[in-house]
Design a protein around this motif. Structure first.
Motif, mmCIF file in Angstrom:
data_model
loop_
_atom_site.group_PDB
_atom_site.id
_atom_site.type_symbol
_atom_site.label_atom_id
_atom_site.label_comp_id
_atom_site.label_asym_id
_atom_site.label_seq_id
_atom_site.Cartn_x
_atom_site.Cartn_y
_atom_site.Cartn_z
ATOM 1 N N GLU B 10 0.815 -1.434 0.111
ATOM 2 C CA GLU B 10 -0.149 -0.070 0.140
ATOM 3 C C GLU B 10 0.866 1.238 0.085
ATOM 4 O O GLU B 10 0.475 2.243 -0.653
ATOM 5 N N ALA B 11 1.913 1.275 0.801
ATOM 6 C CA ALA B 11 3.005 2.262 0.620
ATOM 7 C C ALA B 11 3.442 2.583 -0.578
ATOM 8 O O ALA B 11 3.883 3.667 -1.128
ATOM 9 N N ILE B 12 3.592 1.694 -1.334
ATOM 10 C CA ILE B 12 4.174 1.617 -2.802
ATOM 11 C C ILE B 12 3.113 2.136 -3.620
ATOM 12 O O ILE B 12 3.428 3.259 -4.358
ATOM 13 N N ALA B 13 1.891 1.918 -3.389
ATOM 14 C CA ALA B 13 0.802 2.272 -4.425
ATOM 15 C C ALA B 13 0.376 3.872 -3.962
ATOM 16 O O ALA B 13 0.404 4.498 -5.127
ATOM 17 N N LEU B 14 0.667 4.113 -2.743
ATOM 18 C CA LEU B 14 0.489 5.617 -2.428
ATOM 19 C C LEU B 14 1.391 6.488 -2.679
ATOM 20 O O LEU B 14 1.285 7.542 -3.300
ATOM 21 N N GLY B 15 2.637 5.760 -2.733
ATOM 22 C CA GLY B 15 3.978 6.527 -3.187
ATOM 23 C C GLY B 15 3.718 6.909 -4.737
ATOM 24 O O GLY B 15 4.186 7.968 -5.111
ATOM 25 N N ALA B 16 3.238 6.004 -5.452
ATOM 26 C CA ALA B 16 2.987 6.064 -6.806
ATOM 27 C C ALA B 16 2.129 7.014 -7.064
ATOM 28 O O ALA B 16 2.488 8.001 -8.036
ATOM 29 N N LEU B 17 1.171 7.205 -6.592
ATOM 30 C CA LEU B 17 0.130 8.044 -6.941
ATOM 31 C C LEU B 17 0.419 9.236 -6.385
ATOM 32 O O LEU B 17 0.160 10.236 -7.181
ATOM 33 N N HIS B 18 1.066 9.530 -5.458
ATOM 34 C CA HIS B 18 1.679 10.841 -5.033
ATOM 35 C C HIS B 18 2.821 11.537 -5.759
ATOM 36 O O HIS B 18 3.113 12.526 -5.831
ATOM 37 N N ALA B 19 3.151 10.567 -6.525
ATOM 38 C CA ALA B 19 4.183 10.905 -7.497
ATOM 39 C C ALA B 19 3.750 11.092 -9.100
ATOM 40 O O ALA B 19 4.730 11.370 -9.824
ATOM 41 N N GLY B 20 2.382 11.226 -9.055
ATOM 42 C CA GLY B 20 1.842 11.732 -10.364
ATOM 43 C C GLY B 20 1.800 10.523 -11.081
ATOM 44 O O GLY B 20 1.886 10.803 -12.439
ATOM 45 N N LEU B 21 1.331 9.322 -10.648
ATOM 46 C CA LEU B 21 0.983 8.191 -11.514
ATOM 47 C C LEU B 21 -0.109 8.451 -12.507
ATOM 48 O O LEU B 21 -1.030 9.086 -11.924
ATOM 49 N N SER B 22 -0.053 7.893 -13.892
ATOM 50 C CA SER B 22 -1.229 8.176 -14.713
ATOM 51 C C SER B 22 -1.675 6.701 -14.760
ATOM 52 O O SER B 22 -2.792 6.299 -15.356
ATOM 53 N N GLY B 23 -0.959 5.641 -14.537
ATOM 54 C CA GLY B 23 -1.454 4.351 -14.670
ATOM 55 C C GLY B 23 -0.844 3.005 -14.161
ATOM 56 O O GLY B 23 0.526 3.217 -14.221
ATOM 57 N N SER B 171 3.658 -6.541 5.253
ATOM 58 C CA SER B 171 4.081 -5.909 6.504
ATOM 59 C C SER B 171 3.522 -4.671 6.527
ATOM 60 O O SER B 171 3.754 -3.773 5.713
ATOM 61 N N ARG B 172 2.889 -4.208 7.676
ATOM 62 C CA ARG B 172 2.434 -3.120 7.934
ATOM 63 C C ARG B 172 3.218 -2.072 8.781
ATOM 64 O O ARG B 172 3.849 -2.688 9.787
ATOM 65 N N ALA B 173 3.154 -1.032 8.498
ATOM 66 C CA ALA B 173 4.039 -0.052 9.672
ATOM 67 C C ALA B 173 3.406 1.241 9.338
ATOM 68 O O ALA B 173 2.721 1.708 8.278
ATOM 69 N N VAL B 174 3.827 2.140 10.285
ATOM 70 C CA VAL B 174 3.237 3.576 10.065
ATOM 71 C C VAL B 174 4.141 4.300 9.214
ATOM 72 O O VAL B 174 5.239 4.503 9.219
ATOM 73 N N VAL B 175 3.529 5.085 8.218
ATOM 74 C CA VAL B 175 4.194 5.847 7.072
ATOM 75 C C VAL B 175 3.816 7.227 7.118
ATOM 76 O O VAL B 175 2.207 7.659 7.374
ATOM 77 N N ASN B 176 4.684 8.184 7.173
ATOM 78 C CA ASN B 176 4.374 9.575 6.937
ATOM 79 C C ASN B 176 4.144 9.813 5.517
ATOM 80 O O ASN B 176 4.930 9.630 4.639
ATOM 81 N N VAL B 177 2.933 10.234 5.251
ATOM 82 C CA VAL B 177 2.733 10.559 3.906
ATOM 83 C C VAL B 177 2.417 12.241 3.622
ATOM 84 O O VAL B 177 2.271 12.907 4.284
ATOM 85 N N LYS B 178 2.758 12.618 2.463
ATOM 86 C CA LYS B 178 2.781 13.898 1.690
ATOM 87 C C LYS B 178 1.467 14.591 1.894
ATOM 88 O O LYS B 178 0.417 13.714 1.586
#
Lengths: 189, 542
Positions: B10-23, B171-178
């Protein structure tokens, strides 16, 4: 504080919803969390476990070392025994007493009970029966959580609040059933 | 900054979306599935119309992502490690074309093979294809690295391989997101055809460029903030130094919370040899801990042969399988000839606990298919059943013991054909609906073209079940696909796998085995898991 928890059971028994509640409570307490889960093939009726670590200091490993678990919370009595080498010397086992038999070589239940009783700190509860008798048939896992709360290092009220947050979107009736289940677990012996 | 409790995926997915992912382009595969699922459910992704529909297989996914990159937008491809074999052709060639919009190929390896057929290490693919590789050691790093991977991809005009393993993915952990996600790239026409048309003349030129680029990539890795040496080397030689990559770094930190030994953390490749050299020169011995195959270890041994190096190749760490804090602790003890890592079991392993392997769900249609198949095959000498990848692979286990092979996606049909070519009869292939469209259709065409003497069972449960019930690309199209490939109408059957239909199913299987040519039987009934989920959703709506 630092508590290392092994959650275990059989795929489909709902150990991850216990983890979700503890995780939410730990988040609210501003604790660090690491929680390794099992997804994929073993979820089909196989043995499943989750390593849940909560701490006031940063946590390095996603996995709990052998002999490091403060508590094993198990939805099934034989599954509780599977992780014994991970339990601390004076760690707690909180387990459902009802066996889930989907294999041919399931051991004699008396042998399981005997081995469990040889461990210092064990709470074994028929959570399914307790849940049905008290009108909360779908909250057996939260009863187990209630029984384990004293070993988690998180206040009872904080867990209650986490239940309200986790189940809030499902309506008041489901929230109240789970709050009741938590208290049933806390008072079960 | 907002705190969220996220799975590595999920962190990878959110990181990609916040990086301007289009697909995002992907085929489900444990442990990578949750990345695409997260994007499918995400509000920002919906608002922006980010592409997230499942692809037919990893090759179509990789190529579609390359097309999006060609148009200047940022694309992510996700797969499990063996999926990279399926898309190896476009993956390797994507270094030759280079990229326009940022392209990240996320591969989730599965050491210890929790849900896989092998434990191949994707970092070898990165090196082989000359593609820079990132390997996060924490969920926070996974989130942060995503944007840097896209930026780096655009800066170097190369795709970036991001490699994670099961314990990171799940594995889950607390992540600080933009707070502010980056905007998507605008479409542009900057892709130069002379780079993208891989005729030999163009490819040779690009090959020289990418090969020459490797020195810069290694230099960047040496200065990457994700590759660090701590604590700094002191005067004189340290007794031990440790190289730890990706998630192995966490196990080392767990065992040595305030390490006096210098630890070189590696999370970006090509392997920065200057950092390795520095560590080796400052230490009597170096222990290499990496999750997966000895990728770093082999390279370090190759370059610094005379040094004292321990790791998976010398027995300090197990040669195969996932690392744990315990085996890393034992390795540190061995390497230092001490008991630095002290935690031990105080309870012995229980002697009465029985193994509990996964099994087909009660009420699953595959059960009825195997019951029928076994019933019929009793009537023949030496029947052979070629299995495939999915829940139905569990048909190998008792009580069914029904399949004789399971190799890779689609191999049931082609192996049955090869066996029939060798004179085997009956040769039966059993394949799921999603696996059939993933990699079975081409094999069926081979079989039809030679009218091979095989019976193909496409056990259609209307979903990709093993990975949790994702949409299956061929749903409602299987009869048409088979007809289109040339399966004769009279040898194409649909049955409903239920105990009450056992007589019809067994008779159909028997008839088609006795027909000496290609036949397809499609037992079709919804997966019991998705059936229950859909019933629940319906109830919630009403």
């Amino acid at each position: 504080m630092k508590t290392d928890i092994i959650l275990c059971g059989v795929g489909g028994q709902g150990i991850l919803s216990i983890a979700t509640i503890i995780g939410k409570a730990a988040m609210n307490e501003n604790l660090y969390i690491k929680q390794a889960e099992v997804h994929g093939m073993s979820q089909r009726g196989g043995d499943v476990q989750s390593n849940l670590r909560i701490s006031s200091d940063p946590i390095a490993s996603d996995l709990i070392p052998m002999g490091g678990a403060d508590v094993i919370i198990s939805m099934e009595p034989m599954e509780a025994l599977r992780y014994l080498p991970y339990l601390k010397k004076d760690g707690w086992i909180i387990t459902s007493s009802a066996p889930f038999i989907n294999i041919q070589k399931y051991p004699d239940l008396q042998d399981i009970e005997k081995e469990l009783s040889s461990i210092k700190n064990v709470t074994s509860i028929d959570i399914e029966k307790l849940a049905k008798d008290n009108g909360v048939p779908r909250s057996a896992n939260v009863i187990l959580l209630g029984a384990a709360q004293h070993a988690l290092g998180i206040e009872y009220e904080i867990i209650e609040d986490a239940i309200r947050q986790v189940f809030g979107h499902k309506g008041d009736a489901i929230v109240e059933a789970n709050i009741k289940a938590l208290s049933l677990g806390k008072n079960a012996k | 900054m907002e705190k969220q409790l996220l799975l590595g995926d999920e962190a990878i997915a959110l990181g990609a979306l916040h990086a301007g992912l289009s697909g995002v382009y992907a085929y489900p595969g444990t442990p990578s599935t949750e990345i695409t699922e997260f994007i499918q459910a995400n509000t920002l992704a919906k608002e922006r119309g980010v592409h997230s529909r499942w692809c037919t297989n990893e090759k179509t996914a990789m190529e579609a992502a390359l097309g999006m990159s060609f148009m200047g937008k940022r694309a992510l491809v996700c797969m499990k490690h063996v999926g990279l074999n399926v898309c190896a052709d476009p993956f390797v060639n994507s270094a030759m074309t280079g990229v326009n919009g940022g392209l990240v190929v996320l591969v989730a390896d599965d050491p210890s093979m929790h849900s896989s057929q092998d434990e191949q290490d994707s970092r070898f693919y990165g090196k082989f294809a000359m593609i820079p590789t990132f390997e996060p050691s924490s969920q926070q790093e996974a989130y942060d690295m995503m944007e840097e991977a896209f930026d780096y991809s655009e800066k170097q005009c190369l795709p970036v391989l991001m490699r994670v393993t099961t314990r990171m993915a799940h594995s889950r952990a607390v992540v600080n997101v933009k707070d502010e996600p980056r905007k998507e790239n605008e479409k542009n026409y900057n892709a130069v055809s002379s780079n993208w048309v891989l005729l030999p003349a163009n490819a040779r030129r690009r090959n020289d460029i990418v090969t020459a680029q490797q020195a810069q990539l290694e230099e960047d890795a040496a200065h990457s903030k994700y590759n660090s040496l701590s604590p700094a080397l002191a005067e004189g030689k340290a007794k031990l130094g440790i190289i730890a990559s990706g998630i192995a770094y966490n196990y080392v930190s767990e065992c040595l919370p305030d390490s006096k030994f210098p630890i070189l953390k590696i999370s970006q490749y090509p392997l920065p040899k200057q950092l390795v050299r520095k560590l080796l020169e400052g230490c009597d011995k170096v222990l290499i801990a990496e999750e997966g195959q000895p990728f770093i270890e082999e390279q370090v041994r190759g370059v610094f042969e005379s040094h004292n190096i321990g790791g998976r190749l010398t027995g300090e760490l197990p040669r195969t399988g996932e690392l744990t804090p315990d085996c890393v602790g034992r390795a540190i003890n061995m390497a230092t000839n001490s008991t630095l890592f002290t935690l031990q079991s105080s309870h012995e392993e229980s002697k009465i606990v029985a193994s509990r392997p996964p099994q087909l769900c009660q009420g699953c249609g595959h059960r009825d298919v195997y019951t029928a198949l076994n019933e019929v095959l009793k009537e023949y000498d030496n029947p052979r059943v070629f299995g495939d990848i999915g829940c139905y692979t569990l048909g190998f286990l008792p009580p069914y013991k029904a399949i004789h092979s399971c190799v890779d996606m689609g191999a049931s049909i082609t192996m049955a054909k090869g066996a029939a070519d060798a004179g085997q009869w009956p040769a039966v292939a059993i394949i799921g609906d999603s696996t059939f469209t993933h990699s079975g259709m081409t094999g069926l065409l081979d079989a039809v073209n030679e009218n091979a003497d095989i019976t193909v069972i496409i056990s259609d449960n209307l979903t990709t079940a093993m990975t949790g019930g994702q949409d299956s690309a061929g749903t409602n199209k299987f009869e048409a696909i088979c007809r289109g490939l040339g399966v004769p109408e009279e040898h194409l059957h649909v049955v409903v796998p239920l105990p009450k239909n056992m007589e019809e199913i067994t008779q159909t299987i028997r008839n088609e085995i006795n027909y000496h040519g290609v036949s397809v039987i499609i037992p079709r009934r919804e997966c019991i898991q998705t059936f229950r989920r859909h019933a629940k959703e319906k109830k919630a709506q009403s």
